[in-house]
Write an enzyme that holds these catalytic residues in place. Structure first.
Site, PDB file in Angstrom:
ATOM      1  N   CYS A 178      23.855  53.905  33.019  1.00  0.00           N
ATOM      2  CA  CYS A 178      24.513  54.119  31.725  1.00  0.00           C
ATOM      3  C   CYS A 178      25.892  54.744  31.934  1.00  0.00           C
ATOM      4  CB  CYS A 178      23.649  54.996  30.830  1.00  0.00           C
ATOM      5  SG  CYS A 178      24.410  55.270  29.226  1.00  0.00           S
ATOM      6  N   CYS A 197      26.927  57.205  29.205  1.00  0.00           N
ATOM      7  CA  CYS A 197      26.254  58.513  29.239  1.00  0.00           C
ATOM      8  C   CYS A 197      26.788  59.376  30.386  1.00  0.00           C
ATOM      9  CB  CYS A 197      24.745  58.376  29.469  1.00  0.00           C
ATOM     10  SG  CYS A 197      23.962  57.031  28.629  1.00  0.00           S
ATOM     11  N   ASP A 198      27.004  58.777  31.554  1.00  0.00           N
ATOM     12  CA  ASP A 198      27.253  59.571  32.757  1.00  0.00           C
ATOM     13  C   ASP A 198      28.669  59.466  33.320  1.00  0.00           C
ATOM     14  OD1 ASP A 198      24.584  60.340  32.671  1.00  0.00           O
ATOM     15  OD2 ASP A 198      23.948  58.576  33.789  1.00  0.00           O
TER      16      ASP A 198
END
Ligand code: NAP
Length: 313
Positions: free
Chosen positions: A140, A143-144
């Site tokens: 992701c 997200c990261d």
């Protein structure tokens, strides 16, 4: 004495909270089916892991995936959908019985069930990839990606997700390698143009990831194979997988017909599964289109099919 568990009875149960599940909830609430929706592990589904959505009609300036899912959720709540946190952990689905268990304890019996559990990111399956998951290996980027400011990272894949992730990461990291196993990209032309015109993205065509290298601090590099023979090592601190998805159907497999890739099989142009009163919509039953807009449309179909089914009882 055996303890009595209270089984809640509902008319329409929706499992999953992507564009398909929430759209089904909008239509089912407006049809007075009093839907109860369990959101699952990832509230809002896969779209919450994407950056900008530019191709959903009605948003000429684009919209973030998370914002769009919050909007659809709000719309479902407005019409009275009962949206709950919780993960369906087991089911019994037959023509006459539809029982689900939420978080391993709460039992619900429904007259009709709509499955909208979507699909989850695939991994390469390397031992070293498993070892460094959460320590530099991620599926992701949105997200990261933030953790890799001014670093060098790699994205594996050649589809829209991989190219979108590479573009997103190019705005955060110093350099992004896009590792593609074939000698061409599968992504849409508009994204291909953008990625080719981004100076800090280097596309490595015909490269396959053989091993993730690292130490106690996390990922330090990748061992690649070029054109099936030559070994190449690159230094990266992050590896992002974007190699497609697999449908989330494990808990249904004993009751619902799946195709050879694990997708739920639905009848004709509708959402009916092999079990009467159980319908499926969104990516869990769509190995072909897999777009937010097609998922939302199939959620609508599933709610309409459910309404007709309940009227026929
Ligand atoms: P995808 O289109 O299935 O592409 C997967 C990519 O990963 C392909 O390039 C594939 O290579 C590669 N791949 C698969 N297994 C691999 C492996 N073991 N090692 C290395 N590479 C591997 O998946 P996606 O990009 O997630 O897209 C899924 C769907 O969502 C598509 O319909 C796409 O259009 C849609 N989508 C749309 C948008 C948008 O419109 N904004 C954004 C994201 C996704 P091969 O080409 O060699 O098979």
């Amino acid at each position: 004495m055996k303890q009595q568990t209270d089984t809640e009875k509902v008319t329409c149960l929706i499992i999953g909270s992507g564009p398909a599940g929430y759209t089904a909830a909008i239509y089912a609430s407006r049809a007075n089916l009093h839907p109860v929706l369990y959101e699952g592990m990832q509230t809002g589904g896969q779209l919450t892991t994407t950056n900008e959505v530019e191709n959903f009609p009605g948003y000429p300036n684009g919209v973030s995936g998370t914002e769009m899912m919050e909007d659809i959720r709000k719309q479902a709540l407005k019409f009275g959908a009962d949206i709950r946190e919780g993960n369906v952990t087991s089911v019994v689905l037959t023509d006459s019985v539809k029982k689900v268990v939420v978080d391993g304890k709460k039992e619900i019996e429904a007259q009709a069930v709509i499955i909208a559990t979507g699909a989850s990111a695939r991994y390469l399956g390397l031992e070293s990839e498993r070892k460094f998951r959460g320590m530099g290996v991620s599926a992701c980027a949105v997200c990261d990606g933030f953790f890799y400011r001014k670093q060098t990272v790699a994205v594996v894949g050649g589809g829209d997700t991989a190219v979108g992730d590479a573009l997103y990461l190019a705005g955060i990291a110093n350099k992004v390698y896009l590792i593609v196993r074939k000698n061409y990209l599968r992504a849409s032309k508009v994204l291909q143009e953008r990625v080719k015109n981004t100076p800090n993205i280097e596309i490595l065509f015909e490269h396959v990831t053989k091993e993730v290298l690292g130490d106690d601090s996390g990922v330090t590099g990748l061992l690649l194979e070029k054109q099936g023979k030559e070994s190449v090592q690159i230094d990266v601190t992050g590896l992002f997988l974007a190699i497609g998805h697999q449908p989330n159907t494990a808990i249904f497999k004993d009751f619902i017909s799946l195709d050879e890739n694990g997708y739920i099989v639905t009848e004709g142009k509708g959402s009916q599964t092999n079990v009467k009163g159980v319908f499926a919509c969104g990516d869990v039953q769509d190995p072909i289109y897999r777009q937010a807009i097609t998922a939302a449309a199939s959620g609508c179909k599933a709610a309409l099919d459910t309404e007709r089914y309940l009227q026929s009882l």
